[in-house]
Write an enzyme that holds these catalytic residues in place. Structure first.
Site, PDB file in Angstrom:
ATOM      1  N   HIS A  92       0.816  -1.212   0.000  1.00  0.00           N
ATOM      2  CA  HIS A  92       0.000   0.000   0.000  1.00  0.00           C
ATOM      3  C   HIS A  92       0.850   1.262   0.000  1.00  0.00           C
ATOM      4  O   HIS A  92       0.317   2.366  -0.140  1.00  0.00           O
ATOM      5  CB  HIS A  92      -0.946   0.012   1.203  1.00  0.00           C
ATOM      6  N   HIS A 118       7.199   7.136   4.882  1.00  0.00           N
ATOM      7  CA  HIS A 118       6.553   6.556   3.712  1.00  0.00           C
ATOM      8  C   HIS A 118       5.674   7.614   3.065  1.00  0.00           C
ATOM      9  O   HIS A 118       5.441   8.678   3.634  1.00  0.00           O
ATOM     10  CB  HIS A 118       5.739   5.310   4.086  1.00  0.00           C
ATOM     11  N   HIS A 120       2.104   8.659   0.573  1.00  0.00           N
ATOM     12  CA  HIS A 120       0.776   8.338   0.051  1.00  0.00           C
ATOM     13  C   HIS A 120       0.452   9.327  -1.068  1.00  0.00           C
ATOM     14  O   HIS A 120       0.773  10.514  -0.968  1.00  0.00           O
ATOM     15  CB  HIS A 120      -0.294   8.467   1.139  1.00  0.00           C
ATOM     16  N   HIS A 137       4.792  10.789   5.473  1.00  0.00           N
ATOM     17  CA  HIS A 137       4.646  10.530   6.903  1.00  0.00           C
ATOM     18  C   HIS A 137       5.986  10.116   7.482  1.00  0.00           C
ATOM     19  O   HIS A 137       6.612   9.171   6.993  1.00  0.00           O
ATOM     20  CB  HIS A 137       3.636   9.404   7.154  1.00  0.00           C
ATOM     21  N   THR A 203      -3.374   5.335   9.838  1.00  0.00           N
ATOM     22  CA  THR A 203      -4.278   5.442   8.687  1.00  0.00           C
ATOM     23  C   THR A 203      -4.371   4.138   7.902  1.00  0.00           C
ATOM     24  O   THR A 203      -4.890   4.116   6.789  1.00  0.00           O
ATOM     25  CB  THR A 203      -3.832   6.577   7.749  1.00  0.00           C
TER      26      THR A 203
END
Length: 232
Positions: A92, A118, A120, A137, A203
């Site tokens: 992900h 990481h 997103h 993050h 999250t």
């Protein structure tokens, strides 16, 4: 193709990779709006994930909501430093994990050590309902196993210096850890005196609550050539 164009293209493709990562690598859950294994159905996939859809302090949120504090704190100190790191895909997202001591930050007299970062894409948090092109993050943990995350929002524009230094490794990233050598988290570079802060959750499953979120207020990007920070 000139170097600037190549790097901008890489940045765009990196965002695309993140948005398609659940398709590229099978995961028990996804970020797609799928009722079975998307965010709305996470609590049904595992009984330990029930809080994902029924918790009171879930993240992400819109940063204009009432439970968010807007903070201007010039005294907030971050002490990150270079350390050995590895990179891997978690399906992900793509994660850089520090194996050595990469430094710390202090919140209310509690020390949180930097563990990993990481990305997103698009951003998870919103401002007035607006998603940005990407969100970084930086995950920290305390000796009491509490989690604190610094989040940085990006607009797609000039190349990002930190990502550019990792682009060769990102192109070949897989599910196995790949050594990066020494990685300096300070090259991420962000202003820390104005930010949003609230208590939320992870999250991704298990969506553990009690996470201290610090979201840098400015939305910006890095200039690779001049290495200055251009802030919107």
């Amino acid at each position: 193709m000139d170097p600037n164009t190549k790097t901008i293209l890489f940045f765009a493709l990196f965002s695309l990779y993140l948005s398609l990562s659940n398709i590229l690598v099978a995961e028990p859950y996804t970020y797609d709006q799928n009722p079975e294994n998307g965010p709305e159905g996470w609590s049904k996939l595992d009984h330990q994930w029930k809080i994902c859809n029924h918790g009171k302090l879930q993240s992400p949120i819109d940063l204009t909501r009432g439970r968010v504090s807007r903070v201007h704190d010039e005294a907030w100190k971050i002490h990150h430093k270079p350390a050995e790191a590895v990179i891997m895909s978690r399906g992900h997202d793509i994660m850089v994990s520090w194996k050595g001591d990469a430094g710390k930050m202090m919140i209310d007299h509690t020390e949180f050590k930097l563990v990993q970062c990481h990305w997103h894409s698009p951003s998870e948090h919103t401002i007035n309902g607006t998603h940005y092109d990407m969100e970084l993050h930086m995950v920290h943990t305390s000796a009491q196993s509490q989690t604190a995350v610094i989040a940085v929002l990006y607009k797609l524009g000039r190349p990002n210096e930190f990502l550019t230094t990792l682009q060769n490794e990102i192109k070949t990233v897989g599910k196995e850890e790949k050594k990066l050598g020494i990685v300096d988290p300070r090259t991420i570079g962000f202003h820390t005196d104005k930010f949003y802060r609230y208590v939320g959750s992870l999250t991704a499953p298990p969506c553990t609550e009690g996470v201290i979120w610090t979201v840098v207020k400015k939305v910006y990007f890095f200039c690779v050539i001049c290495r200055w920070i251009f802030i919107y």
